[in-house]
Design a protein around this motif. Structure first.
Motif, PDB file in Angstrom:
ATOM      1  N   GLU A   1       0.831  -1.217   0.000  1.00 32.67           N
ATOM      2  CA  GLU A   1       0.000   0.000   0.000  1.00 32.67           C
ATOM      3  C   GLU A   1       0.863   1.263   0.000  1.00 32.67           C
ATOM      4  O   GLU A   1       0.544   2.234  -0.692  1.00 32.67           O
ATOM      5  N   SER A   2       1.935   1.244   0.757  1.00 32.02           N
ATOM      6  CA  SER A   2       2.822   2.410   0.805  1.00 32.02           C
ATOM      7  C   SER A   2       3.512   2.636  -0.536  1.00 32.02           C
ATOM      8  O   SER A   2       3.676   3.779  -0.972  1.00 32.02           O
ATOM      9  N   LEU A   3       3.911   1.556  -1.191  1.00 35.29           N
ATOM     10  CA  LEU A   3       4.513   1.686  -2.523  1.00 35.29           C
ATOM     11  C   LEU A   3       3.494   2.233  -3.523  1.00 35.29           C
ATOM     12  O   LEU A   3       3.832   3.052  -4.385  1.00 35.29           O
ATOM     13  N   LEU A   4       2.246   1.789  -3.387  1.00 34.98           N
ATOM     14  CA  LEU A   4       1.188   2.319  -4.256  1.00 34.98           C
ATOM     15  C   LEU A   4       0.938   3.801  -3.971  1.00 34.98           C
ATOM     16  O   LEU A   4       0.636   4.567  -4.889  1.00 34.98           O
ATOM     17  N   ALA A   5       1.094   4.214  -2.712  1.00 37.66           N
ATOM     18  CA  ALA A   5       0.968   5.641  -2.383  1.00 37.66           C
ATOM     19  C   ALA A   5       2.093   6.439  -3.037  1.00 37.66           C
ATOM     20  O   ALA A   5       1.860   7.552  -3.533  1.00 37.66           O
ATOM     21  N   ASP A   6       3.303   5.868  -3.052  1.00 31.37           N
ATOM     22  CA  ASP A   6       4.410   6.526  -3.769  1.00 31.37           C
ATOM     23  C   ASP A   6       4.069   6.654  -5.250  1.00 31.37           C
ATOM     24  O   ASP A   6       4.325   7.692  -5.867  1.00 31.37           O
ATOM     25  N   LEU A   7       3.501   5.587  -5.812  1.00 26.75           N
ATOM     26  CA  LEU A   7       3.115   5.606  -7.225  1.00 26.75           C
ATOM     27  C   LEU A   7       2.063   6.681  -7.481  1.00 26.75           C
ATOM     28  O   LEU A   7       2.132   7.407  -8.467  1.00 26.75           O
ATOM     29  N   ALA A   8       1.100   6.798  -6.571  1.00 23.47           N
ATOM     30  CA  ALA A   8       0.056   7.817  -6.706  1.00 23.47           C
ATOM     31  C   ALA A   8       0.654   9.221  -6.677  1.00 23.47           C
ATOM     32  O   ALA A   8       0.223  10.099  -7.433  1.00 23.47           O
ATOM     33  N   ALA A   9       1.650   9.423  -5.831  1.00 21.14           N
ATOM     34  CA  ALA A   9       2.291  10.738  -5.755  1.00 21.14           C
ATOM     35  C   ALA A   9       2.984  11.098  -7.062  1.00 21.14           C
ATOM     36  O   ALA A   9       3.034  12.269  -7.444  1.00 21.14           O
ATOM     37  N   LEU A  10       3.488  10.091  -7.755  1.00 25.25           N
ATOM     38  CA  LEU A  10       4.203  10.338  -9.010  1.00 25.25           C
ATOM     39  C   LEU A  10       3.293  10.355 -10.238  1.00 25.25           C
ATOM     40  O   LEU A  10       3.528  11.122 -11.164  1.00 25.25           O
ATOM     41  N   HIS A  11       2.278   9.477 -10.254  1.00 28.07           N
ATOM     42  CA  HIS A  11       1.486   9.280 -11.468  1.00 28.07           C
ATOM     43  C   HIS A  11      -0.011   9.549 -11.289  1.00 28.07           C
ATOM     44  O   HIS A  11      -0.775   9.313 -12.216  1.00 28.07           O
ATOM     45  N   GLY A  12      -0.406   9.973 -10.110  1.00 28.55           N
ATOM     46  CA  GLY A  12      -1.806  10.293  -9.877  1.00 28.55           C
ATOM     47  C   GLY A  12      -2.569   9.174  -9.183  1.00 28.55           C
ATOM     48  O   GLY A  12      -2.280   7.993  -9.378  1.00 28.55           O
ATOM     49  N   ALA A  13      -3.550   9.590  -8.393  1.00 25.45           N
ATOM     50  CA  ALA A  13      -4.337   8.639  -7.605  1.00 25.45           C
ATOM     51  C   ALA A  13      -5.146   7.693  -8.485  1.00 25.45           C
ATOM     52  O   ALA A  13      -5.272   6.504  -8.187  1.00 25.45           O
ATOM     53  N   ARG A  14      -5.690   8.212  -9.567  1.00 30.23           N
ATOM     54  CA  ARG A  14      -6.520   7.366 -10.451  1.00 30.23           C
ATOM     55  C   ARG A  14      -5.704   6.200 -11.017  1.00 30.23           C
ATOM     56  O   ARG A  14      -6.148   5.061 -11.014  1.00 30.23           O
ATOM     57  N   PHE A  15      -4.506   6.493 -11.480  1.00 32.40           N
ATOM     58  CA  PHE A  15      -3.636   5.451 -12.021  1.00 32.40           C
ATOM     59  C   PHE A  15      -3.298   4.431 -10.926  1.00 32.40           C
ATOM     60  O   PHE A  15      -3.380   3.223 -11.147  1.00 32.40           O
ATOM     61  N   ALA A  16      -2.933   4.911  -9.744  1.00 34.06           N
ATOM     62  CA  ALA A  16      -2.576   4.014  -8.645  1.00 34.06           C
ATOM     63  C   ALA A  16      -3.762   3.150  -8.218  1.00 34.06           C
ATOM     64  O   ALA A  16      -3.590   1.974  -7.898  1.00 34.06           O
TER      65      ALA A  16
END
Length: 175
Positions: A58-73
């Motif tokens: 989940e934390s890695l997905l939060a990092d992904l959301a910070a970089l590529h947006g919440a919708r993508f994550a």
């Protein structure tokens, strides 16, 4: 389930995890924290030797959301959850898997207690400027340990044999 299927499920999640972290900056965010705090543990997860706790994913997905947006994550997280569940179930059902879960739960309960002790001792009248940071880490460690204990208990319940599973049909107690 064949050994090939087991290897596939564990390998599929490990590959997914490697693809996920390839999109992240290893020096920043939670990925950076995990890589610094437990580099060998992170490597074991990326190699498929260990299954990371779900809170790490989940934390890695939060990092992904910070970089590529919440919708993508959010879209990516659906696949992450499915692969994670299949991989964890396969990992837990291999020979010695249940015992490993019991051992991990014992370790995590101790970690939860240590974090709770640190919480009680941090921040309260602490003149040390590192006090607020120590309190934040103690809180995070306690929350993660608590979540991991719950996850491990759920995984243990999933691999427990059902009541009466070993009894032969028509044996004692059958009517």
């Amino acid at each position: 389930m064949t050994v090939h299927q087991q290897a596939y499920e564990v390998g599929a999640f490990a590959q997914y995890l490697r693809d996920l972290v390839a999109r992240l900056d290893p020096g920043r965010g939670w990925y950076g924290v995990f890589a610094r705090r437990d580099p060998s543990g992170m490597r074991s997860c990326l190699d498929g030797v260990e299954i990371p706790p779900w809170d790490v994913v989940e934390s890695l997905l939060a990092d992904l959301a910070a970089l590529h947006g919440a919708r993508f994550a959010e879209q990516v997280s659906v696949r992450a959850a499915a692969l994670y569940s299949a991989s964890a179930a396969t990992h837990d059902r291999r020979p010695g898997g249940r015992q490993e879960l019991v051992h991990r739960l014992e370790l995590m309960v101790r970690e939860q207690r240590r974090a709770a002790e640190r919480l009680r001792g941090s921040g309260q009248g602490d003149p040390d400027p590192a006090g607020p940071e120590a309190l934040a880490w103690a809180r995070d460690d306690h929350e993660r340990a608590t979540a991991r204990c719950a996850e491990l208990r759920n995984r243990l319940a999933a691999v427990a044999a059902p009541e009466g599973w070993f009894r032969a049909e028509g044996g004692e107690g059958a009517e």
